[in-house]
Design an enzyme around this catalytic site. Structure first.
Site, PDB file in Angstrom:
ATOM      1  N   SER A 241      -1.287   2.713  -4.837  1.00  0.00           N
ATOM      2  CA  SER A 241      -2.748   2.634  -4.870  1.00  0.00           C
ATOM      3  C   SER A 241      -3.419   3.997  -4.898  1.00  0.00           C
ATOM      4  O   SER A 241      -4.532   4.138  -5.406  1.00  0.00           O
ATOM      5  CB  SER A 241      -3.245   1.839  -3.658  1.00  0.00           C
ATOM      6  OG  SER A 241      -2.726   2.384  -2.456  1.00  0.00           O
TER       7      SER A 241
ATOM      8  N   GLU B 219       3.555   8.960   1.519  1.00  0.00           N
ATOM      9  CA  GLU B 219       2.965   8.864   2.856  1.00  0.00           C
ATOM     10  C   GLU B 219       3.636   7.699   3.578  1.00  0.00           C
ATOM     11  O   GLU B 219       4.588   7.113   3.049  1.00  0.00           O
ATOM     12  CB  GLU B 219       1.441   8.758   2.791  1.00  0.00           C
ATOM     13  CG  GLU B 219       0.887   7.851   1.720  1.00  0.00           C
ATOM     14  CD  GLU B 219       1.243   6.426   1.955  1.00  0.00           C
ATOM     15  OE1 GLU B 219       0.895   5.890   3.028  1.00  0.00           O
ATOM     16  OE2 GLU B 219       1.864   5.810   1.076  1.00  0.00           O
TER      17      GLU B 219
ATOM     18  N   GLY C 142       0.819  -1.206   0.000  1.00  0.00           N
ATOM     19  CA  GLY C 142       0.000   0.000   0.000  1.00  0.00           C
ATOM     20  C   GLY C 142       0.848   1.250   0.000  1.00  0.00           C
ATOM     21  O   GLY C 142       1.867   1.303   0.662  1.00  0.00           O
ATOM     22  N   THR C 143       0.419   2.272  -0.772  1.00  0.00           N
ATOM     23  CA  THR C 143       1.281   3.454  -0.891  1.00  0.00           C
ATOM     24  C   THR C 143       0.694   4.521  -1.793  1.00  0.00           C
ATOM     25  O   THR C 143      -0.089   4.225  -2.673  1.00  0.00           O
ATOM     26  CB  THR C 143       2.639   3.073  -1.503  1.00  0.00           C
ATOM     27  OG1 THR C 143       3.387   2.346  -0.556  1.00  0.00           O
ATOM     28  CG2 THR C 143       3.472   4.235  -1.914  1.00  0.00           C
ATOM     29  N   THR C 144       1.159   5.757  -1.581  1.00  0.00           N
ATOM     30  CA  THR C 144       1.136   6.803  -2.607  1.00  0.00           C
ATOM     31  C   THR C 144       2.506   7.459  -2.613  1.00  0.00           C
ATOM     32  O   THR C 144       2.971   7.916  -1.567  1.00  0.00           O
ATOM     33  CB  THR C 144       0.073   7.878  -2.315  1.00  0.00           C
ATOM     34  OG1 THR C 144      -1.214   7.268  -2.222  1.00  0.00           O
ATOM     35  CG2 THR C 144       0.051   8.919  -3.432  1.00  0.00           C
TER      36      THR C 144
END
Length: 207
Positions: free
Chosen positions: A138, A24, A7-9
């Site tokens: 994501s 983040e 999960g990530t941006t």
């Protein structure tokens, strides 16, 4: 199978005289928030950074490999690898593992003798030089909306920092796999700077 952290941006932009990277700090296992302090931006060489999205263990293994290769090259040749060379090496590593891939998206950014550069890589080793903006993870569809609307060529490093924080902050509002703090890195021909949390929080308050 044990579910992996993911999960990530992440975002990266080319500015006047440098590059700005941001991410983040949330890692998830399905719907569970596994960490609120996951590191997703790594220094690869003096003026080169790398952002990671995807499976955390795979990303960390790749970071260790490329950091070692960059140090070895500098010791042997007395000069740093170019950003293009670092990206090509990562591409070869990823491509060689295409049947058992590293489940990652990467952004390599920094400044070398050719100026500010940003490249993106997919899990199978595909590499693209991004001449202005890039986002992975994501939350990237949301971040891209902000970047596409507000990015202008020749943006200053300071204005680029605000834009990157805005893009990540906006993605965090809608993407459940992105959240918690924001990490920000500024790279110019003179320095690699990890921006203090207090300054990032001040930017968020000003949005």
């Amino acid at each position: 199978m044990v579910e992996a952290f993911k999960g990530t941006t992440t975002v990266g932009i080319v500015c006047d005289g440098g590059v700005v990277l941001a991410s983040e700090s949330r890692a998830t296992m399905g719907s569970f928030i596994a960490s609120r302090t996951a590191k997703k931006i790594y220094q690869i060489d003096d003026l080169v950074g790398l952002t990671t999205a995807g499976v955390v263990g795979d990303a960390q293994a790749l970071v260790r490999m490329i950091q070692a290769e960059a140090r070895l090259y500098r010791m042997q040749r007395g000069e740093p690898l170019t950003i293009k060379a670092i990206t090509s090496l990562l591409s070869n590593i990823l491509s060689a593992r295409r049947y058992f891939p590293f489940l990652v998206q990467l952004v390599v950014g920094g400044v070398d003798k050719m100026g500010p550069k940003i490249f993106s890589l997919d899990a199978l080793g595909g590499q693209i030089e991004e001449h202005d903006i890039v986002s992975t993870g994501s939350g990237s569809p949301i971040a891209y909306g902000v970047l596409e609307s507000l990015y202008k060529p020749g943006l200053s490093i300071q204005d680029g920092s605000v834009l990157c924080v805005r893009a990540v902050h906006t993605a965090m509002k809608r993407d459940s796999a992105s959240g918690n703090g924001i990490a920000l890195v500024r790279i110019t021909k003179d320095r690699y700077e990890e921006v203090p949390t207090s300054e990032v929080e001040e930017i968020v308050r000003s949005l």
